[in-house]
Design a protein around this motif. Structure first.
Motif: not given
Length: 318
Positions: A287-293
């Motif tokens: 789980x995370x933001x788009x950029x983090x993943x």
């Protein structure tokens, strides 16, 4: 039927004329026989129409009886629980998904069927219901189905339009903001092309619209319902990239402060999501933001960018 009757008259005249020329019958007998044939066409047509309507009526009646005999998949609980307060968290113990109130949550999976099934389960719309999906800690199965349908709306890829005035088909609650919903779904051009606007009669299943137009109208219908929790299954899969970008940006603003779940693998939609959940084997594994993943998960990059790991990592903005 008219063609058959016409062919019958032509055949009678042709045979009678040949027999009249050969002297087998007189011209008067030919005229009399033609008159009898023409007179009999009306009762014959009536009998044929009666048989046709009787057959169609029996088939239709059987279908109606089959529909009326269906048992609802979701039954009223014997002891219904008190509905949780507005703004409660929606969770699924089976997948580990946690949908935080007021956020736009995206679900990504390399198996679209898994994410579509999860979406159906979140709205108690799956073929088999269970106690794993909970709203505010209360299993959906403990709530009245009408309460669940009112608070959680699932719009999947199989949703379509029924025949009738377009405005009525988009505003199913009778109090929705159809104009704003159409703008968010980037469907203003669809409406502008219709001769009577929202009063235009829609054909069964909206067959006069293209796939992308139907998808945008279905999205507008879901947005006009304005539920507390809206679950969208691949809402932009049939539109071009420019339209998808407009929908993604407008969707976030339109649903600001309300809970929205979107199953998608589109980077344009994922980029505006508050939170992204990666689903693998039916379970949330990250789980995370788009950029983090994109930076941390190679499996996420392969699903979203459809590039090799090196190419996807190089494309991520530092």
């Amino acid at each position: 039927m008219a063609d058959a009757a016409g062919r019958h008259v032509v055949l009678v005249v042709w045979l009678g004329a040949r027999q009249a020329v050969s002297g087998t019958i007189t011209p008067g007998e030919l005229v009399a026989f033609y008159g009898y044939s023409a007179f009999l066409m009306i009762p014959l047509r009536t009998v044929t129409e009666y048989a046709n309507k009787l057959i169609r009526g029996r088939v239709s009646a059987r279908r109606v009886c089959n529909v009326l005999a269906l048992e609802p998949a979701t039954r009223e609980p014997v002891d219904p629980a008190t509905p949780p307060p507005i703004g409660s968290e929606l969770t699924d113990r089976r997948s580990g998904l946690r949908v935080r109130p007021g956020l736009l949550t995206a679900v990504v999976s390399d198996q679209p069927d898994d994410s579509a099934l999860l979406a159906d389960r979140l709205g108690m719309a799956a073929a088999e219901t269970d106690d794993d999906v909970r709203l505010g800690g209360t299993p959906l199965t403990r709530l009245r189905p009408t309460d669940v349908r009112r608070r959680i709306v699932v719009s999947d890829t199989g949703a379509t339009l029924l025949s009738g005035p377009l405005g009525d088909r988009l505003d199913v609650t009778g109090r929705g903001d159809v104009a704003s919903a159409l703008a968010t779904a980037s469907a203003e051009d669809v409406l502008a092309a219709l001769p009577e606007g929202l009063r235009t009669e829609v054909a069964e299943r909206g067959r006069e619209f293209s796939g992308g137009q139907r998808q945008r109208l279905v999205l507008a219908r879901a947005l006009a319902a304005d539920p507390e929790i809206l679950v969208l299954v691949e809402p932009t899969s049939a539109v071009d990239a420019h339209t998808e970008a407009r929908i993604a940006g407008r969707l976030r603003d339109h649903r600001a402060g309300r809970t929205t779940v979107v199953t998608t693998s589109s980077p344009l939609v994922l980029d505006v999501a508050d939170e992204v959940a990666l689903l693998a084997g039916g379970r949330v594994v990250a789980v995370g933001t788009h950029v983090e993943l994109l930076r941390s998960r190679a499996d996420y990059r392969s699903v979203v960018t459809r590039q090799s790991d090196d190419e996807a990592a190089a494309a991520v903005v530092p």
